[in-house]
Scaffold this motif. Structure first.
Motif, short mmCIF file in Angstrom:
data_model
loop_
_atom_site.label_atom_id
_atom_site.label_comp_id
_atom_site.label_asym_id
_atom_site.label_seq_id
_atom_site.Cartn_x
_atom_site.Cartn_y
_atom_site.Cartn_z
N ASN A 41 0.81 -1.21 0.00
CA ASN A 41 0.00 0.00 0.00
C ASN A 41 0.84 1.26 0.00
O ASN A 41 0.33 2.35 -0.22
CB ASN A 41 -0.94 0.00 1.21
N TYR A 42 2.14 1.13 0.20
CA TYR A 42 3.02 2.30 0.26
C TYR A 42 3.86 2.44 -1.01
O TYR A 42 3.87 3.50 -1.64
CB TYR A 42 3.94 2.21 1.47
N CYS A 43 4.57 1.39 -1.41
CA CYS A 43 5.51 1.51 -2.54
C CYS A 43 5.05 0.78 -3.80
O CYS A 43 5.74 0.81 -4.81
CB CYS A 43 6.89 1.01 -2.13
N LEU A 44 3.89 0.09 -3.72
CA LEU A 44 3.29 -0.65 -4.84
C LEU A 44 4.04 -1.93 -5.21
O LEU A 44 3.77 -2.54 -6.24
CB LEU A 44 3.15 0.23 -6.10
N SER A 45 4.98 -2.35 -4.37
CA SER A 45 5.72 -3.59 -4.63
C SER A 45 4.74 -4.76 -4.78
O SER A 45 3.71 -4.82 -4.10
CB SER A 45 6.67 -3.88 -3.47
N ARG A 46 5.07 -5.68 -5.68
CA ARG A 46 4.25 -6.88 -5.86
C ARG A 46 4.78 -8.04 -5.01
O ARG A 46 4.45 -9.20 -5.25
CB ARG A 46 4.25 -7.29 -7.33
N SER A 47 5.59 -7.71 -4.04
CA SER A 47 6.09 -8.74 -3.12
C SER A 47 4.91 -9.51 -2.53
O SER A 47 3.90 -8.93 -2.15
CB SER A 47 6.89 -8.08 -1.98
N MET A 48 5.04 -10.83 -2.45
CA MET A 48 3.91 -11.64 -2.00
C MET A 48 3.88 -11.84 -0.49
O MET A 48 2.85 -12.20 0.06
CB MET A 48 3.92 -12.99 -2.70
#
Length: 608
Positions: free
Chosen positions: A231-238
């Protein structure tokens, strides 16, 4: 109650009381945004129109409900759907509880099924640090051993390195402007009465050149992406982590969770159910978040008052700048660059101002009643803070729709083609906001999937002295002249005089082939844009995109004198398709959002 129904209810009551004319005249008499909002704030208060706070807390029952839904989909091998339900289970689970650890454990099982061994291992290690049921121990140990056995080398464990050819294509080469720090030194910001602040080329620019690399002041993630993105950096980390308090936002790391809390989420957190339930648009919410962050990055209210006063009274030459080491710098990370963007208030109708003032007043009421955002031990400062926030809310509710930028990607369709667009977030990019519009733009904006960085790439050759033109969503190939003019006038308050509008360029399907095209250009076009090549690109073939990109840039240069023509339009669209492949594609399964709402379900039993 949505914010739209709130507004409609207010209008209905005021109409019934025959007060519309009186209120319109009063609003017209005001010169300051804080006066407008506080006046409307008083009206809403007198009508008892402010919504009540909605409270939603962590709940083991709700966590269990979503976990059982996840189990159903996991049993059907619908892994990405199961993953989202397990993330919902994680969000509702009290931090450190048994149901929290079980949600993590179940998510790790999905990762194992997807052969995402590194992600599985991370979740398993987290479970071991929590309180968890004893019957999970053997499963987790076996899961860990499976992951370690499959992580055979360091590269596999740490992920694949970025393709060096793509990295080169997407990188800004050469010096950057020392003043406009995100932009190439080939660009220059200038001003005139007709165009306002805008950007021109200081040198000739070729198709494919990267001209800007800009990080935003902040972003806002669309709710459809809450369960798959940071929600902060838009990373797609799972391996997403939930907020400690609310049941809505996930983060890729402790750092992102802490940064969001510090910048805005501490205030926003308790309001999340209300903001989602009232269906505020991403643009309205972005305005609220901007106001909160602006205050939180200052030591106190007095410092913020000073920043705003200096920004509003700065001379035109250094509008939106801050002084860094005795040099003026324009940078999105500084609030003044966002505050000084145009609001077009002088071009807005009184009904538009009233509607936006209603939204600002509702936000103000939330902040005043349900948070400590406006608190101050000094009564005079508290009064001034309320005025400042009222005015700033309305200011940004007006600036955001005409200045902020959407962050999109390309998603896979059910048949396997990557042809559909997916909206992910919106962000405040100060430099990109300086670009004027054209229905036949000479640049295109891109965002790498999982990143907030926005880049600007030349789509047409640009000669020295020419203006850099972005596209605000109205493109000559897709919309007719009347539709474009109406849309641009409604949202952006201007009449477009670009070449496509002045010369009435046709829609794509009404467009002709280029007249007297050289044979070598025709041959190159057929070679590069064959049906076989197009099919490979639609399938997301990265090797084809890499091989094609530079020749396509050269072809676009050759076709420019023949614009508008179908050959150039096809070339430009294929160039954009290559860039979409380079920046990342969303698989079909991850483009489907599960159903969830601001309020949790009231029944936690699964239907038979």
């Amino acid at each position: 109650m949505s914010i739209d129904s709130c507004y409609e209810s207010v209008i209905a009551k005021l109409t019934a009381d025959n007060r519309i004319k009186e209120i319109s005249q009063k609003l017209l008499s005001f010169t300051q945004n804080d006066e407008r909002v506080l006046y409307v704030y008083g009206i809403l208060g007198s009508l008892d129109a402010f919504p009540d706070l909605i409270s939603v807390s962590k709940s083991e029952d709700v966590s269990l409900h979503y976990r059982l839904l996840g189990n159903q989909h996991y049993g059907r091998k619908e892994n990405y759907t199961a993953l989202q339900y397990y993330n919902l289970s994680l969000l509702y689970a009290p931090i450190g509880s048994v149901c929290y650890s079980v949600a993590l454990s179940n998510r790790s099982a999905v990762f194992l099924s997807l052969r995402k061994y590194d992600e599985c291992l991370k979740d398993v290690e987290k479970v071991f640090k929590c309180e968890f049921p004893a019957n999970l121990n053997n499963k987790l140990i076996k899961r860990k051993e499976t992951c370690l056995n499959n992580l055979v080398n360091k590269n596999e464990q740490n992920g694949h390195k970025e393709n060096p050819e793509i990295k080169k294509i997407l990188s800004l080469e050469g010096p950057k402007d020392p003043r406009y720090v995100c932009a190439s030194a080939k660009l220059e910001v200038v001003y005139n009465e007709k165009m306002g602040r805008h950007v021109v080329a200081k040198e000739d620019i070729k198709v494919g050149e990267v001209l800007v690399e800009e990080e935003p002041y902040l972003v806002i993630l669309l709710s459809s992406q809450y369960l798959v993105c940071c929600n902060y950096c838009l990373s797609r980390s799972m391996n997403l982590l939930p907020c400690h308090k609310c049941c809505y936002v996930l983060y890729c790391s402790e750092a992102c969770r802490e940064n969001a809390w510090k910048e805005y989420h501490k205030i926003e957190c308790s309001l999340m159910p209300m903001l989602l339930h009232m269906e505020f648009t991403k643009l309205e919410w972005l305005a609220l978040r901007t106001v909160i962050k602006a205050r939180n990055e200052h030591k106190n209210w007095t410092d913020l008052f000073k920043t705003i006063e200096e920004a509003e009274n700065s001379n035109l030459e250094y509008k939106g700048h801050v002084k860094v080491n005795d040099k003026w710098v324009y940078d999105s990370k500084n609030y003044v660059s966002i505050h000084t963007l145009s609001s077009n208030i002088d071009k807005r109708s009184i009904s538009d101002i009233f509607q936006k003032s209603v939204t600002a007043a509702v936000f103000l009421d939330m902040l005043f009643k349900y948070t400590n955002f406006l608190d101050s031990e000094d009564i005079d400062v508290k009064v001034k803070a309320k005025q400042c926030v009222a005015g700033n809310l309305l200011h940004h509710i007006m600036t955001v729709p005409i200045n902020m930028h959407g962050i999109e990607s390309t998603k896979q369709s059910a048949n396997g083609n990557y042809v559909d667009e997916i909206n992910i977030a919106s962000g405040a990019y100060a430099y990109h906001s300086l670009l004027n519009h054209s229905c036949s733009p000479n640049v295109v904006r891109i965002n790498k999937l999982g990143s907030t960085l926005m880049s600007l790439i030349a789509l047409r050759p640009i000669k020295k002295g020419m203006q850099i033109f972005d596209n605000y969503g109205s493109h000559h190939a897709l919309q007719d002249y009347v539709t474009r003019q109406r849309s641009l006038k409604f949202q952006y308050k201007f009449t477009c005089c670009c070449e496509a509008c002045v010369d009435r360029w046709p829609l794509y399907f009404q467009m002709d082939s280029g007249l007297n095209l050289p044979l070598k250009v025709i041959k190159k076009k057929k070679e590069l844009l064959s049906s076989d090549v197009i099919e490979k690109l639609q399938r997301g073939d990265i090797n084809t995109a890499i091989k094609l990109y530079k020749p396509l840039c050269e072809l676009a240069e050759s076709l420019e004198p023949y614009a508008p023509c179908t050959e150039l339009a096809d070339c430009q669209e294929t160039l954009k398709q290559c860039l979409q492949i380079f920046t990342g594609l969303v698989p079909y399964d991850l483009s489907i959002s599960v159903e969830w709402g601001a309020k949790p379900p009231t029944q936690y039993q699964l239907k038979a």
